[in-house]
Design a protein around this motif. Structure first.
Motif, PDB file in Angstrom:
ATOM      1  N   LEU A 140       0.818  -1.208   0.000  1.00 53.17           N
ATOM      2  CA  LEU A 140       0.000   0.000   0.000  1.00 53.17           C
ATOM      3  C   LEU A 140       0.852   1.259   0.000  1.00 53.17           C
ATOM      4  CD1 LEU A 140      -2.821  -1.035   2.507  1.00 53.17           C
ATOM      5  CD2 LEU A 140      -3.018  -0.767   0.035  1.00 53.17           C
ATOM      6  N   VAL A 141       1.921   1.253   0.794  1.00 50.78           N
ATOM      7  CA  VAL A 141       2.816   2.414   0.841  1.00 50.78           C
ATOM      8  C   VAL A 141       3.472   2.626  -0.520  1.00 50.78           C
ATOM      9  CG1 VAL A 141       4.969   3.311   1.809  1.00 50.78           C
ATOM     10  CG2 VAL A 141       3.217   2.349   3.320  1.00 50.78           C
ATOM     11  N   LYS A 142       3.892   1.546  -1.157  1.00 50.15           N
ATOM     12  CA  LYS A 142       4.490   1.644  -2.484  1.00 50.15           C
ATOM     13  C   LYS A 142       3.499   2.235  -3.482  1.00 50.15           C
ATOM     14  CE  LYS A 142       6.774  -1.164  -6.066  1.00 50.15           C
ATOM     15  NZ  LYS A 142       5.836  -0.883  -7.176  1.00 50.15           N
ATOM     16  N   GLY A 143       2.258   1.747  -3.428  1.00 50.30           N
ATOM     17  CA  GLY A 143       1.234   2.277  -4.313  1.00 50.30           C
ATOM     18  C   GLY A 143       0.958   3.743  -4.040  1.00 50.30           C
ATOM     19  N   MET A 144       0.965   4.125  -2.774  1.00 55.86           N
ATOM     20  CA  MET A 144       0.747   5.515  -2.411  1.00 55.86           C
ATOM     21  C   MET A 144       1.837   6.416  -2.981  1.00 55.86           C
ATOM     22  SD  MET A 144       0.814   7.282   1.379  1.00 55.86           S
ATOM     23  CE  MET A 144       2.592   6.973   1.499  1.00 55.86           C
ATOM     24  N   MET A 145       3.087   5.975  -2.890  1.00 55.26           N
ATOM     25  CA  MET A 145       4.192   6.788  -3.378  1.00 55.26           C
ATOM     26  C   MET A 145       4.127   6.992  -4.892  1.00 55.26           C
ATOM     27  SD  MET A 145       5.696   7.570  -0.586  1.00 55.26           S
ATOM     28  CE  MET A 145       7.179   8.382  -1.204  1.00 55.26           C
ATOM     29  N   GLU A 146       3.495   6.041  -5.599  1.00 56.24           N
ATOM     30  CA  GLU A 146       3.468   6.099  -7.059  1.00 56.24           C
ATOM     31  C   GLU A 146       2.212   6.740  -7.630  1.00 56.24           C
ATOM     32  OE1 GLU A 146       3.929   2.026  -8.122  1.00 56.24           O
ATOM     33  OE2 GLU A 146       6.086   1.959  -7.658  1.00 56.24           O
ATOM     34  N   THR A 147       1.128   6.766  -6.862  1.00 61.80           N
ATOM     35  CA  THR A 147      -0.139   7.240  -7.407  1.00 61.80           C
ATOM     36  C   THR A 147      -0.172   8.752  -7.597  1.00 61.80           C
ATOM     37  OG1 THR A 147      -2.535   7.123  -7.156  1.00 61.80           O
ATOM     38  CG2 THR A 147      -1.275   7.580  -5.163  1.00 61.80           C
ATOM     39  N   LYS A 148      -1.010   9.189  -8.547  1.00 63.45           N
ATOM     40  CA  LYS A 148      -1.243  10.622  -8.741  1.00 63.45           C
ATOM     41  C   LYS A 148      -2.572  11.046  -8.116  1.00 63.45           C
ATOM     42  CE  LYS A 148       1.461  11.028 -13.005  1.00 63.45           C
ATOM     43  NZ  LYS A 148       1.423  11.384 -14.456  1.00 63.45           N
ATOM     44  N   ASN A 149      -3.450  10.077  -7.889  1.00 62.79           N
ATOM     45  CA  ASN A 149      -4.740  10.364  -7.261  1.00 62.79           C
ATOM     46  C   ASN A 149      -4.574  10.229  -5.750  1.00 62.79           C
ATOM     47  OD1 ASN A 149      -7.394  10.736  -6.571  1.00 62.79           O
ATOM     48  ND2 ASN A 149      -8.169   8.903  -7.597  1.00 62.79           N
ATOM     49  N   PHE A 150      -4.111  11.300  -5.110  1.00 63.39           N
ATOM     50  CA  PHE A 150      -3.751  11.283  -3.685  1.00 63.39           C
ATOM     51  C   PHE A 150      -4.296  12.529  -3.019  1.00 63.39           C
ATOM     52  CE2 PHE A 150      -0.904  12.785  -0.330  1.00 63.39           C
ATOM     53  CZ  PHE A 150      -0.773  11.670   0.475  1.00 63.39           C
ATOM     54  N   TYR A 151      -4.847  12.332  -1.816  1.00 69.16           N
ATOM     55  CA  TYR A 151      -5.335  13.469  -1.028  1.00 69.16           C
ATOM     56  C   TYR A 151      -5.038  13.198   0.434  1.00 69.16           C
ATOM     57  CZ  TYR A 151      -8.599  16.783   1.109  1.00 69.16           C
ATOM     58  OH  TYR A 151      -9.161  17.782   1.863  1.00 69.16           O
ATOM     59  N   PHE A 152      -4.483  14.189   1.113  1.00 66.46           N
ATOM     60  CA  PHE A 152      -4.126  14.042   2.525  1.00 66.46           C
ATOM     61  C   PHE A 152      -4.738  15.192   3.308  1.00 66.46           C
ATOM     62  CE2 PHE A 152      -1.004  14.951   5.995  1.00 66.46           C
ATOM     63  CZ  PHE A 152      -1.258  13.815   6.754  1.00 66.46           C
ATOM     64  N   GLU A 153      -5.291  14.877   4.474  1.00 69.88           N
ATOM     65  CA  GLU A 153      -5.966  15.915   5.244  1.00 69.88           C
ATOM     66  C   GLU A 153      -5.853  15.656   6.740  1.00 69.88           C
ATOM     67  OE1 GLU A 153      -6.884  18.934   6.004  1.00 69.88           O
ATOM     68  OE2 GLU A 153      -8.071  19.046   4.159  1.00 69.88           O
ATOM     69  N   GLU A 154      -5.761  16.722   7.489  1.00 68.68           N
ATOM     70  CA  GLU A 154      -5.961  16.664   8.934  1.00 68.68           C
ATOM     71  C   GLU A 154      -7.463  16.806   9.145  1.00 68.68           C
ATOM     72  OE1 GLU A 154      -4.618  18.917  13.101  1.00 68.68           O
ATOM     73  OE2 GLU A 154      -3.577  19.356  11.215  1.00 68.68           O
ATOM     74  N   ILE A 155      -8.113  15.727   9.537  1.00 64.63           N
ATOM     75  CA  ILE A 155      -9.568  15.684   9.574  1.00 64.63           C
ATOM     76  C   ILE A 155     -10.101  16.755  10.523  1.00 64.63           C
ATOM     77  CG2 ILE A 155     -11.592  14.271  10.071  1.00 64.63           C
ATOM     78  CD1 ILE A 155      -9.986  13.390   7.629  1.00 64.63           C
ATOM     79  N   SER A 156     -11.022  17.543   9.999  1.00 63.87           N
ATOM     80  CA  SER A 156     -11.584  18.651  10.762  1.00 63.87           C
ATOM     81  C   SER A 156     -13.076  18.768  10.488  1.00 63.87           C
ATOM     82  CB  SER A 156     -10.896  19.971  10.391  1.00 63.87           C
ATOM     83  OG  SER A 156      -9.498  19.918  10.616  1.00 63.87           O
ATOM     84  N   GLN A 157     -13.741  19.467  11.370  1.00 63.95           N
ATOM     85  CA  GLN A 157     -15.135  19.818  11.166  1.00 63.95           C
ATOM     86  C   GLN A 157     -15.248  21.335  11.057  1.00 63.95           C
ATOM     87  OE1 GLN A 157     -16.966  17.872  14.665  1.00 63.95           O
ATOM     88  NE2 GLN A 157     -17.814  16.354  13.256  1.00 63.95           N
ATOM     89  N   VAL A 158     -16.333  21.786  10.444  1.00 64.09           N
ATOM     90  CA  VAL A 158     -16.617  23.220  10.374  1.00 64.09           C
ATOM     91  C   VAL A 158     -17.833  23.504  11.234  1.00 64.09           C
ATOM     92  CG1 VAL A 158     -17.320  25.144   8.900  1.00 64.09           C
ATOM     93  CG2 VAL A 158     -15.625  23.492   8.077  1.00 64.09           C
ATOM     94  N   LYS A 159     -17.664  24.425  12.174  1.00 64.03           N
ATOM     95  CA  LYS A 159     -18.769  24.808  13.044  1.00 64.03           C
ATOM     96  C   LYS A 159     -18.843  26.332  13.095  1.00 64.03           C
ATOM     97  CE  LYS A 159     -18.712  20.570  15.769  1.00 64.03           C
ATOM     98  NZ  LYS A 159     -18.737  19.962  17.106  1.00 64.03           N
ATOM     99  N   LEU A 160     -19.981  26.855  12.651  1.00 67.45           N
ATOM    100  CA  LEU A 160     -20.187  28.292  12.551  1.00 67.45           C
ATOM    101  C   LEU A 160     -21.464  28.704  13.269  1.00 67.45           C
ATOM    102  CD1 LEU A 160     -19.331  28.688   8.771  1.00 67.45           C
ATOM    103  CD2 LEU A 160     -18.121  29.849  10.625  1.00 67.45           C
ATOM    104  N   ASN A 161     -21.452  29.919  13.800  1.00 67.25           N
ATOM    105  CA  ASN A 161     -22.648  30.452  14.445  1.00 67.25           C
ATOM    106  C   ASN A 161     -23.702  30.868  13.426  1.00 67.25           C
ATOM    107  OD1 ASN A 161     -21.574  30.198  17.074  1.00 67.25           O
ATOM    108  ND2 ASN A 161     -20.458  32.133  16.851  1.00 67.25           N
ATOM    109  N   LYS A 162     -23.250  31.206  12.212  1.00 63.40           N
ATOM    110  CA  LYS A 162     -24.178  31.672  11.182  1.00 63.40           C
ATOM    111  C   LYS A 162     -23.638  31.248   9.821  1.00 63.40           C
ATOM    112  CE  LYS A 162     -26.590  35.947   9.779  1.00 63.40           C
ATOM    113  NZ  LYS A 162     -27.944  35.396   9.909  1.00 63.40           N
ATOM    114  N   TRP A 163     -24.521  30.816   8.928  1.00 60.21           N
ATOM    115  CA  TRP A 163     -24.114  30.294   7.622  1.00 60.21           C
ATOM    116  C   TRP A 163     -24.246  31.326   6.507  1.00 60.21           C
ATOM    117  CZ3 TRP A 163     -27.490  25.248   8.048  1.00 60.21           C
ATOM    118  CH2 TRP A 163     -26.916  24.408   9.021  1.00 60.21           C
TER     119      TRP A 163
END
Length: 403
Positions: A265-288
């Protein structure tokens, strides 16, 4: 008829454009990507979101593009299965699972078919000014490196978790605090498919709250995920750098040499172009909303992938906001107020991470002893099959208004 600009041609923006366009609004959707072809991994469509795409006449096309995942297998260091759960029993595998690019393409084709809906790729919003009657938007076109000013009656920001448009709309006090990290890091990427990748998803956990799993996409590709369920400064710094190569190396340093198929899996990750990495977060607002500008989807109320509700909130929110805008064509403030008043309770109900926020920690134990306990419990649950006695609690009902 009102002229509306939508920032972001993702799931929320495209569904919103469709319903506004179908009801006579003049729509321009700007998307920073130069191409309509989107990357991304597997998403699921359920509950009221299924009803909405059915009303769009798209449900059969969506069903014809599902991944046909049969469920999920839990495997140990040697790849031996110790638990198995069928589709719909865990919230990890669901009835309608489809690749995000396929889903986006289906929605895009439906919206583009409307003559009053236009998509502009390679365009971003660089600035905006609000008056009592319109929004003056500075639109930058990357193709010819020009910026022009355009006037719209309403601006809808639907450009994702880290929306730059949201930052232009909200007061400084709001935009600085709306992102709430949950101390989980995740990478999503595609790798060449292997026979063992189908028809079940495969989930493996290691000490240090590390998890990897694969989900079947098609005969050629497999969708892979890496989860790190505790704060790590190296991963945080890699995400902030926006350097994909640095992000991949930071992940590889933590996962290389573990059990199961992690090296592959790590090898595939290093070679792929379809990659996305994120620090998982939520959005919380008082008004939209703010004046003639309104936020939609992950931009307004991102629940995080840990809830499994991102796509469904995007579709439902897009439909409901369009409904209120059509109903209150001459009163933007009232439209936005009704959208938020009616939808916020639903968002508040599905946005919390399950088990009081402890789900990522329970799924990914820190110690060998914790892993042993978890695997023992999961094997017993798999054997007892309690899902035969309970309905799927993940689908929260919502009564859809009509246009």
């Amino acid at each position: 008829m009102a002229r509306v600009m939508i920032s972001g041609a993702g799931i929320a923006g495209t569904v919103h454009a469709y319903w506004l366009g179908k009801n006579g609004f003049d729509i321009v959707v700007v998307e920073r990507s130069m191409s309509s072809t989107q990357s991304g991994q597997i998403i699921d469509v359920e509950g009221p979101a299924q009803e909405i795409v059915t009303r769009m006449g798209l449900i059969e096309e969506i069903r014809s593009n599902v991944t046909h995942e049969a469920g999920i297998r839990f495997v140990d260091d040697s790849g031996n299965e110790f638990a198995r759960f069928p589709v719909g029993s865990t919230g990890v595998s669901n009835e309608i699972e489809i690749m995000r690019p396929a889903m986006a393409g289906i929605l895009l084709a439906a919206a583009e078919h409307l003559p009053n809906v236009k998509f502009r790729n390679g365009c971003t919003i660089q600035g905006l000014q609000q008056t009592t009657s319109d929004v003056i938007v500075d639109v930058h076109d990357k193709a010819n490196d020009t910026t022009s000013q355009e006037r719209f009656d309403i601006l809808v920001a639907a450009d994702g978790l880290r929306s730059p448009t949201r930052d232009l709309i909200l007061p400084a006090s709001e935009k600085a605090s709306c992102l709430k990290s949950v101390d989980v890091f995740a990478a999503f990427f595609s790798i060449p498919a292997e026979p063992q990748d189908r028809p079940y998803a495969n989930l493996y956990q290691a000490t240090g709250r590390r998890g990897l799993f694969t989900k079947p996409m098609n005969e050629q590709e497999t969708s892979a995920y890496v989860m790190h369920c505790k704060y790590d400064q190296r991963l945080h710094d890699a995400r902030e750098s926006r350097d994909v190569d640095r992000q991949k190396k930071a992940i590889a340093a933590l996962y290389q040499g573990l059990g199961w198929e992690t090296d592959w899996l790590v090898k595939g990750m290093m070679e792929t172009k379809n990659f996305y990495f994120e620090e998982i977060s939520q959005v919380k607002l008082n008004k939209w909303s703010h004046g003639r500008c309104v936020l939609l989807g992950d931009t307004a109320y991102c629940p995080s992938p840990l809830t499994g509700q991102g796509t469904n909130l995007a579709i439902l929110g897009a439909y409901l906001l369009a409904n209120k805008m059509v109903k209150n064509m001459e009163n933007t403030v009232k439209a936005f107020e009704e959208y938020e008043t009616e939808f916020r309770p639903y968002v508040n109900n599905v946005q919390p991470i399950p088990l009081g926020g402890y789900l990522p920690l329970l799924i990914n134990p820190d110690t060998s002893w914790g892993l042993w306990i978890q695997r023992t419990i999961l094997s017993w649950i798999s054997w007892l099959q309690p899902w035969n006695y309970f309905s799927n609690i993940k689908n929260v009902p919502y009564t859809l208004p009509d246009f």
